[in-house]
Design an enzyme around this catalytic site. Structure first.
Site, PDB file in Angstrom:
ATOM      1  N   HIS A  62       0.852  -1.190   0.000  1.00  0.00           N
ATOM      2  CA  HIS A  62       0.000   0.000   0.000  1.00  0.00           C
ATOM      3  C   HIS A  62       0.888   1.241   0.000  1.00  0.00           C
ATOM      4  CE1 HIS A  62      -3.901  -1.937   1.754  1.00  0.00           C
ATOM      5  NE2 HIS A  62      -3.322  -2.717   0.846  1.00  0.00           N
ATOM      6  N   GLU A  64       0.895   3.865   1.823  1.00  0.00           N
ATOM      7  CA  GLU A  64       1.365   4.281   3.150  1.00  0.00           C
ATOM      8  C   GLU A  64       2.577   3.467   3.599  1.00  0.00           C
ATOM      9  OE1 GLU A  64      -3.214   4.674   3.243  1.00  0.00           O
ATOM     10  OE2 GLU A  64      -1.724   3.364   2.326  1.00  0.00           O
ATOM     11  N   CYS A  92      -6.291   2.111   5.608  1.00  0.00           N
ATOM     12  CA  CYS A  92      -6.939   0.880   6.053  1.00  0.00           C
ATOM     13  C   CYS A  92      -6.387   0.501   7.432  1.00  0.00           C
ATOM     14  CB  CYS A  92      -6.680  -0.253   5.049  1.00  0.00           C
ATOM     15  SG  CYS A  92      -4.972  -0.841   5.030  1.00  0.00           S
ATOM     16  N   CYS A  95      -2.564  -0.267   7.394  1.00  0.00           N
ATOM     17  CA  CYS A  95      -1.747   0.939   7.297  1.00  0.00           C
ATOM     18  C   CYS A  95      -1.840   1.782   8.564  1.00  0.00           C
ATOM     19  CB  CYS A  95      -2.135   1.739   6.068  1.00  0.00           C
ATOM     20  SG  CYS A  95      -1.709   0.872   4.540  1.00  0.00           S
TER      21      CYS A  95
END
Length: 154
Positions: A62, A64, A92, A95
């Site tokens: 992801h 992040e 999410c 993260c």
């Protein structure tokens, strides 16, 4: 009488979110879910990324996570306590957990994610010292996500 010059920064939340948005557009163009992140320390972007889960065949890639790793490497520290993180989408749970441990000074996100975002579980997934703000460029960030998923459904 000499006065110290007053320095006014042209860099504000809107500017940094725009930079994160440009990262999200890169993801969009690559067929990745369009999430972009920039990490800022002392008004300087020290890391940026976008989702790479498809490109790397890695569910943890992801934006992040990728940006946190880059910023930690840049600073030589696992803590980002002097940093501000700008995400185009509400992080999410995975993260948010990584952000908890990284302890940024501030987390700013654009669009909310009522289905997968961490806020449905409460703010306790973000470190207590991290200031949380959201809604910067909300409409633009939301529209990019809507566009992406509309194209995928065709």
């Amino acid at each position: 009488m000499d006065q110290e010059p007053i320095l006014i920064s042209v860099y504000n939340d809107q500017y940094f979110m725009k930079q994160a948005y440009l990262e999200a557009q890169k993801a969009f163009e690559m067929g990745e879910i369009p999430v972009g992140v920039v990490i800022v320390c002392n008004q300087k972007i020290i890391a940026k990324s976008y989702n790479l889960t498809e490109q790397l065949t890695d569910v943890t890639a992801h934006a992040e996570i990728m940006a946190i790793t880059a910023a930690a490497n840049y600073l030589g520290s696992k803590y980002l306590d002097e940093c501000e993180i700008f995400c185009t989408l509400e992080p999410c749970v995975m993260c948010a957990g990584a952000l908890y441990w990284a302890r940024p000074k501030r987390l700013v996100f654009g669009a909310d994610d009522p289905k997968r975002g961490f806020m449905v579980h409460g703010r306790n997934l973000i470190h207590p010292t991290t200031k949380l703000e959201f809604g910067v460029m909300h409409d633009e960030c939301s529209q990019l996500m809507t566009q992406f998923f509309a194209a995928r459904r065709k």
